[in-house]
Design a protein around this motif. Structure first.
Motif, PDB file in Angstrom:
ATOM      1  N   VAL A  97     -52.611 -26.227  10.843  1.00 20.07           N
ATOM      2  CA  VAL A  97     -51.539 -26.419   9.446  1.00 20.07           C
ATOM      3  C   VAL A  97     -50.712 -25.042   9.580  1.00 20.07           C
ATOM      4  N   PHE A 116     -58.937 -32.162   0.762  1.00 20.11           N
ATOM      5  CA  PHE A 116     -58.489 -31.806   2.319  1.00 20.11           C
ATOM      6  C   PHE A 116     -59.849 -31.033   3.327  1.00 20.11           C
ATOM      7  N   PRO A 160     -49.213 -23.151   3.461  1.00 24.77           N
ATOM      8  CA  PRO A 160     -49.307 -24.716   3.988  1.00 24.77           C
ATOM      9  C   PRO A 160     -48.901 -25.607   2.425  1.00 24.77           C
ATOM     10  N   VAL A 161     -47.533 -26.590   2.705  1.00 25.00           N
ATOM     11  CA  VAL A 161     -47.879 -27.334   1.973  1.00 25.00           C
ATOM     12  C   VAL A 161     -48.104 -28.661   1.208  1.00 25.00           C
ATOM     13  N   PHE A 162     -49.368 -29.332   0.266  1.00 29.87           N
ATOM     14  CA  PHE A 162     -50.001 -30.331   0.629  1.00 29.87           C
ATOM     15  C   PHE A 162     -48.732 -31.522  -0.759  1.00 29.87           C
ATOM     16  N   THR A 163     -48.688 -32.166  -0.384  1.00 28.62           N
ATOM     17  CA  THR A 163     -47.805 -32.809  -0.913  1.00 28.62           C
ATOM     18  C   THR A 163     -48.502 -35.126  -1.395  1.00 28.62           C
ATOM     19  N   PHE A 164     -49.116 -35.073  -2.316  1.00 26.36           N
ATOM     20  CA  PHE A 164     -50.335 -36.278  -2.801  1.00 26.36           C
ATOM     21  C   PHE A 164     -49.663 -36.795  -3.801  1.00 26.36           C
ATOM     22  N   TYR A 165     -50.288 -38.146  -3.683  1.00 26.26           N
ATOM     23  CA  TYR A 165     -50.012 -38.403  -5.798  1.00 26.26           C
ATOM     24  C   TYR A 165     -51.224 -39.150  -6.156  1.00 26.26           C
ATOM     25  N   TYR A 208     -50.834 -41.472   0.735  1.00 24.52           N
ATOM     26  CA  TYR A 208     -49.393 -41.133   1.393  1.00 24.52           C
ATOM     27  C   TYR A 208     -49.664 -39.155   0.952  1.00 24.52           C
ATOM     28  N   VAL A 209     -49.655 -38.802   1.909  1.00 22.10           N
ATOM     29  CA  VAL A 209     -49.599 -36.944   2.628  1.00 22.10           C
ATOM     30  C   VAL A 209     -48.700 -36.325   2.754  1.00 22.10           C
ATOM     31  N   LYS A 210     -48.141 -35.256   2.551  1.00 21.74           N
ATOM     32  CA  LYS A 210     -47.246 -34.541   3.520  1.00 21.74           C
ATOM     33  C   LYS A 210     -47.958 -33.017   3.338  1.00 21.74           C
ATOM     34  N   THR A 211     -47.507 -32.515   4.958  1.00 23.32           N
ATOM     35  CA  THR A 211     -47.721 -31.236   5.028  1.00 23.32           C
ATOM     36  C   THR A 211     -46.915 -30.269   6.211  1.00 23.32           C
TER      37      THR A 211
END
Lengths: 105, 147
Positions: free
Chosen positions: A68, A62, A72-77, B108-111
């Motif tokens: 941001v 990233f 910060p929060v990051f969500t991914f697979y 997919y990405v979330k922030t």
């Protein structure tokens, strides 16, 4: 400020994949805000880069601006595998941190 | 100052104003086009709107300092280099770049992002062939989160 640079790594299984949720404690000052009391500009201080490694191999990276949000929060697979996830991240002031977590899906 | 000089000065002022230097009392660091070039290696010309890209964000954000944004794409991850989040009218529209790898099974990405004012959030998927697919979501911002 004591928390700055600390990270929380969480994951859960979602279908065939692992969904990772990463939180990093950081003020993420964009450099555009003014102190409401003194009227002085608050200097920029934000994360610029976050590298995600799994068992030593880079799996995602990233880059970001001060746009941001704070902490910060990051969500991914990721594809599920057993081993160690490592986060390496740095900010615009040259601070560098690392966080790790064992993953056992 | 004679009339000719005055007109020149106004002309220069108009040109500078048009580049978006001023942004209320918040400095405008980059225009959208500048930010696309600098941070994503893209430009508006290389972008195509596509419903394969989806941006999920609230219609209304009470606090512009904390807007939850998700970008997802119904594409083969092997053909994709990176996902981007831009906020079109921020002082710096570039927010986040997420470079993918073969270990990313789903795009997919979330922030959470800061938004200076009501504008479009732009989700971009940069393909390995250099082109970009994007989609927009308008977010109404009650209190700006950049100044």
């Amino acid at each position: 400020m004591g928390l700055i640079g600390r990270a929380i790594i969480r994951y859960r299984r979602e279908g065939d994949y692992l969904l990772f949720n990463v939180v990093i404690f950081h003020p993420m000052e964009p450099g555009t805000r003014k102190d409401p009391v003194t009227g002085k500009k608050i200097p920029a201080h934000y994360l610029t880069k976050l590298e995600v490694k799994f068992n030593g191999k880079r799996v995602a990276s990233f880059r970001m601006s001060g746009g941001v949000s704070k902490n910060p929060v990051f969500t991914f697979y990721l594809k599920p595998q057993k081993g160690k996830i490592t986060l390496e991240y740095e900010d615009n002031k040259g601070n560098k941190w690392r966080a790790e977590k064992e993953v056992n899906p | 100052m004679n009339r000719r000089d005055f007109i020149k000065l106004v002309g220069v002022g108009l040109v500078l104003g048009g580049t978006g230097v001023s942004f209320g009392d918040i400095p405008r660091f980059y225009t959208l086009e500048e930010a696309l070039r600098k941070f994503a290696g893209l430009s508006k010309k290389k972008l195509v709107k596509s419903n394969k890209v989806k941006v999920i964000a609230p219609n209304l954000a009470e606090d512009g300092a904390n807007v939850k944004v998700e970008v997802l794409a119904n594409l083969d991850p092997k053909k994709v280099e990176a996902l981007y989040i831009f906020s079109d009218d921020n002082p710096n529209p570039f927010i986040l770049e997420f470079k993918v790898s073969p270990y990313i099974p789903k795009l997919y990405v979330k922030t959470r992002i800061k938004m200076a004012k009501t504008s479009y959030v732009r989700g971009i998927v940069k393909l390995k062939n250099g082109k970009g697919l994007y989609n927009l979501k308008k977010v109404e911002v009650v209190a700006g989160g950049c100044g």
